[in-house]
Design a protein around this motif. Structure first.
Motif, mmCIF file in Angstrom:
data_model
loop_
_atom_site.group_PDB
_atom_site.id
_atom_site.type_symbol
_atom_site.label_atom_id
_atom_site.label_comp_id
_atom_site.label_asym_id
_atom_site.label_seq_id
_atom_site.Cartn_x
_atom_site.Cartn_y
_atom_site.Cartn_z
ATOM 1 N N ARG A 165 0.837 -1.216 0.000
ATOM 2 C CA ARG A 165 0.000 0.000 0.000
ATOM 3 C C ARG A 165 0.866 1.257 0.000
ATOM 4 N NH1 ARG A 165 -2.548 1.356 5.616
ATOM 5 N NH2 ARG A 165 -0.291 1.682 5.881
ATOM 6 N N ASP A 166 1.861 1.277 0.884
ATOM 7 C CA ASP A 166 2.719 2.466 1.004
ATOM 8 C C ASP A 166 3.554 2.682 -0.261
ATOM 9 O OD1 ASP A 166 1.674 2.737 3.522
ATOM 10 O OD2 ASP A 166 3.412 1.873 4.551
ATOM 11 N N GLU A 167 3.996 1.595 -0.883
ATOM 12 C CA GLU A 167 4.793 1.727 -2.098
ATOM 13 C C GLU A 167 3.957 2.265 -3.259
ATOM 14 O OE1 GLU A 167 7.967 1.286 -2.923
ATOM 15 O OE2 GLU A 167 8.620 0.803 -0.892
ATOM 16 N N ILE A 168 2.708 1.819 -3.340
ATOM 17 C CA ILE A 168 1.852 2.210 -4.465
ATOM 18 C C ILE A 168 1.261 3.608 -4.272
ATOM 19 C CG2 ILE A 168 -0.285 1.670 -5.702
ATOM 20 C CD1 ILE A 168 0.293 -1.297 -5.080
ATOM 21 N N ILE A 169 0.725 3.853 -3.086
ATOM 22 C CA ILE A 169 0.064 5.136 -2.832
ATOM 23 C C ILE A 169 1.065 6.227 -2.493
ATOM 24 C CG2 ILE A 169 -1.527 6.347 -1.286
ATOM 25 C CD1 ILE A 169 -3.123 3.791 -1.052
ATOM 26 N N GLY A 170 2.117 5.830 -1.781
ATOM 27 C CA GLY A 170 3.109 6.815 -1.363
ATOM 28 C C GLY A 170 2.505 7.830 -0.409
ATOM 29 N N THR A 171 2.753 9.092 -0.679
ATOM 30 C CA THR A 171 2.249 10.164 0.200
ATOM 31 C C THR A 171 0.992 10.820 -0.357
ATOM 32 O OG1 THR A 171 3.706 11.750 -0.904
ATOM 33 C CG2 THR A 171 4.565 10.658 1.079
ATOM 34 N N LEU B 48 -8.204 10.880 -2.172
ATOM 35 C CA LEU B 48 -8.766 9.565 -2.446
ATOM 36 C C LEU B 48 -8.813 9.266 -3.937
ATOM 37 C CD1 LEU B 48 -10.084 7.060 -1.226
ATOM 38 C CD2 LEU B 48 -12.300 8.210 -1.434
ATOM 39 N N LYS B 49 -9.147 10.257 -4.744
ATOM 40 C CA LYS B 49 -9.246 10.046 -6.180
ATOM 41 C C LYS B 49 -7.888 9.666 -6.764
ATOM 42 C CE LYS B 49 -11.005 12.229 -10.395
ATOM 43 N NZ LYS B 49 -11.633 13.457 -10.973
ATOM 44 N N LYS B 50 -6.844 10.326 -6.321
ATOM 45 C CA LYS B 50 -5.502 10.032 -6.798
ATOM 46 C C LYS B 50 -5.046 8.650 -6.330
ATOM 47 C CE LYS B 50 -1.513 11.002 -8.690
ATOM 48 N NZ LYS B 50 -1.345 11.056 -10.160
ATOM 49 N N GLN B 51 -5.368 8.310 -5.085
ATOM 50 C CA GLN B 51 -5.017 6.989 -4.570
ATOM 51 C C GLN B 51 -5.681 5.884 -5.390
ATOM 52 O OE1 GLN B 51 -6.064 6.788 -0.441
ATOM 53 N NE2 GLN B 51 -4.480 8.224 0.220
ATOM 54 N N ASN B 52 -6.976 6.065 -5.652
ATOM 55 C CA ASN B 52 -7.713 5.049 -6.406
ATOM 56 C C ASN B 52 -7.168 4.881 -7.816
ATOM 57 O OD1 ASN B 52 -9.363 4.494 -4.254
ATOM 58 N ND2 ASN B 52 -11.049 5.803 -4.943
ATOM 59 N N LYS B 53 -6.739 5.979 -8.399
ATOM 60 C CA LYS B 53 -6.174 5.915 -9.743
ATOM 61 C C LYS B 53 -4.880 5.096 -9.740
ATOM 62 C CE LYS B 53 -4.866 8.858 -13.645
ATOM 63 N NZ LYS B 53 -4.735 10.258 -14.126
ATOM 64 N N LEU B 54 -4.063 5.301 -8.711
ATOM 65 C CA LEU B 54 -2.820 4.543 -8.596
ATOM 66 C C LEU B 54 -3.094 3.069 -8.310
ATOM 67 C CD1 LEU B 54 -0.714 7.100 -6.520
ATOM 68 C CD2 LEU B 54 -0.304 6.416 -8.902
ATOM 69 N N VAL C 247 -10.313 -2.276 -6.798
ATOM 70 C CA VAL C 247 -9.733 -1.342 -5.830
ATOM 71 C C VAL C 247 -10.360 -1.518 -4.454
ATOM 72 C CG1 VAL C 247 -9.484 1.111 -5.239
ATOM 73 C CG2 VAL C 247 -9.069 0.332 -7.589
ATOM 74 N N GLU C 248 -11.661 -1.788 -4.421
ATOM 75 C CA GLU C 248 -12.345 -1.945 -3.132
ATOM 76 C C GLU C 248 -11.793 -3.151 -2.373
ATOM 77 O OE1 GLU C 248 -14.540 -1.287 0.131
ATOM 78 O OE2 GLU C 248 -14.236 0.071 -1.585
ATOM 79 N N GLN C 249 -11.519 -4.238 -3.069
ATOM 80 C CA GLN C 249 -10.935 -5.417 -2.421
ATOM 81 C C GLN C 249 -9.541 -5.103 -1.896
ATOM 82 O OE1 GLN C 249 -11.061 -8.657 -5.229
ATOM 83 N NE2 GLN C 249 -13.201 -9.164 -4.748
ATOM 84 N N ALA C 250 -8.817 -4.281 -2.614
ATOM 85 C CA ALA C 250 -7.491 -3.884 -2.151
ATOM 86 C C ALA C 250 -7.604 -3.082 -0.863
ATOM 87 C CB ALA C 250 -6.782 -3.061 -3.226
ATOM 88 N N ARG C 251 -8.552 -2.155 -0.826
ATOM 89 C CA ARG C 251 -8.726 -1.334 0.384
ATOM 90 C C ARG C 251 -9.207 -2.181 1.572
ATOM 91 N NH1 ARG C 251 -7.806 3.748 0.328
ATOM 92 N NH2 ARG C 251 -7.708 4.982 -1.595
ATOM 93 N N GLN C 252 -10.044 -3.158 1.296
ATOM 94 C CA GLN C 252 -10.482 -4.070 2.363
ATOM 95 C C GLN C 252 -9.281 -4.842 2.924
ATOM 96 O OE1 GLN C 252 -13.557 -6.604 0.779
ATOM 97 N NE2 GLN C 252 -14.933 -4.889 0.330
#
Length: 279
Positions: free
Chosen positions: A84-90, A94-100, A108-113
């Motif tokens: 998560r930290d490697e992909i999302i970074g800083t 939320l929109k930018k995170q989901n795009k990444l 994406v929802e399964q990833a967040r779960q």
């Protein structure tokens, strides 16, 4: 120059290793869906607390097994949070995170779960491992039940070897009764059969057994005993000692209980009393 090059090479190697973990996490979630720990009691704090209450009954070997079994969940939860930290970074929006995240995860929802579960599992693991390590360091320290001995029962058997023994000292219709059954090598051609004894004893026998339990600290035992490694074809045993003011209950497989010398001393005393010493 050489130092700079070496530093760069190390950085690249570390980066490759870090992204290899990311690939592992992404592949698993895309294949299996939202991640859940194999140990269901690491799903939430309530389940973990219930498991801790049960674990307090077990001997150190079994507790060590439990810790080893949850290590895999702990390790993979760490990998998920690292991914998560490697992909999302800083990125905070939320929109930018989901795009990444959408670049890696099919859902994406399964990833967040999975991220949320990994965080919860890490909290549960910290609580669980801390409690179990405390149990292993702290010992049992149960106190001797008060009052006279009402019942002593011990059994030990190995079905594969055809071995069984039972010792029972109890009250029956106003009488003090000692019962012993010993059967060895029942599956062998030279089967010696069973040795049985049932006899009435006086109150001093109950007092003697009670004294041995207290003097030898047989009350200072865990409720459950299991070996640190898997053992096949071992004996299972159980012990139930009841007093006016409480009881001692313990059982296990292949190992235990603590203070076995005291237990064996009691069993030798009862077999000698029954005239079957040496069976």
């Amino acid at each position: 120059m050489k130092r700079t090059l070496l530093t760069l090479i190390c950085a690249v190697v570390l980066s490759l290793g870090a992204w290899a973990q990311v690939d592992e996490v992404v592949a698993k979630i895309n294949r299996d869906g939202a991640w859940k720990p194999k140990g269901s009691f690491l799903m939430d704090m309530e389940s973990t607390e219930r498991m801790i209450a049960q674990a307090s009954r077990y001997n150190p070997g079994a507790l060590k097994n439990m810790l080893n079994e949850v290590e895999e969940d702990h390790t993979f939860a760490q990998k998920i949070l690292h991914a998560r930290d490697e992909i999302i970074g800083t990125k905070k929006k939320l929109k930018k995170q989901n795009k990444l995240l959408a670049k890696y995860f099919d859902n994406v929802e399964q990833a967040r779960q999975s991220f949320a579960q990994a965080e919860e599992t890490e909290k549960c693991f910290a609580l669980f491992s801390g409690a179990l390590n405390g149990f292993m360091k702290g010992g049992v320290n149960r106190s001797m039940p008060s009052g006279a001995l009402k019942r002593f029962y011990y059994s030990n058997n190995n079905g594969f070897a055809g071995y069984r023994e039972e010792f029972s000292l109890h009250k029956e219709k106003g009488k003090n009764i000692l019962k012993i059954l010993i059967a060895r090598r029942m599956n062998m051609p030279e089967d010696p059969g069973e040795t049985k004894c049932e006899m009435e004893v006086n109150d001093s026998v109950f007092q003697r057994v009670r004294d041995m339990v207290e003097e030898g600290m047989l009350y200072d035992v865990y409720r459950e005993y299991h070996p640190e490694v898997m053992v096949m074809d071992a004996s299972g045993w159980s012990m139930d000692i009841t007093f006016e003011g409480g009881s001692i209950d313990s059982q296990g497989y292949a190992v235990g209980p603590d203070h076995q010398d005291t237990l064996h001393k009691i069993l030798r005393y009862l077999t000698k009393l029954a005239g079957i010493e040496g069976e």
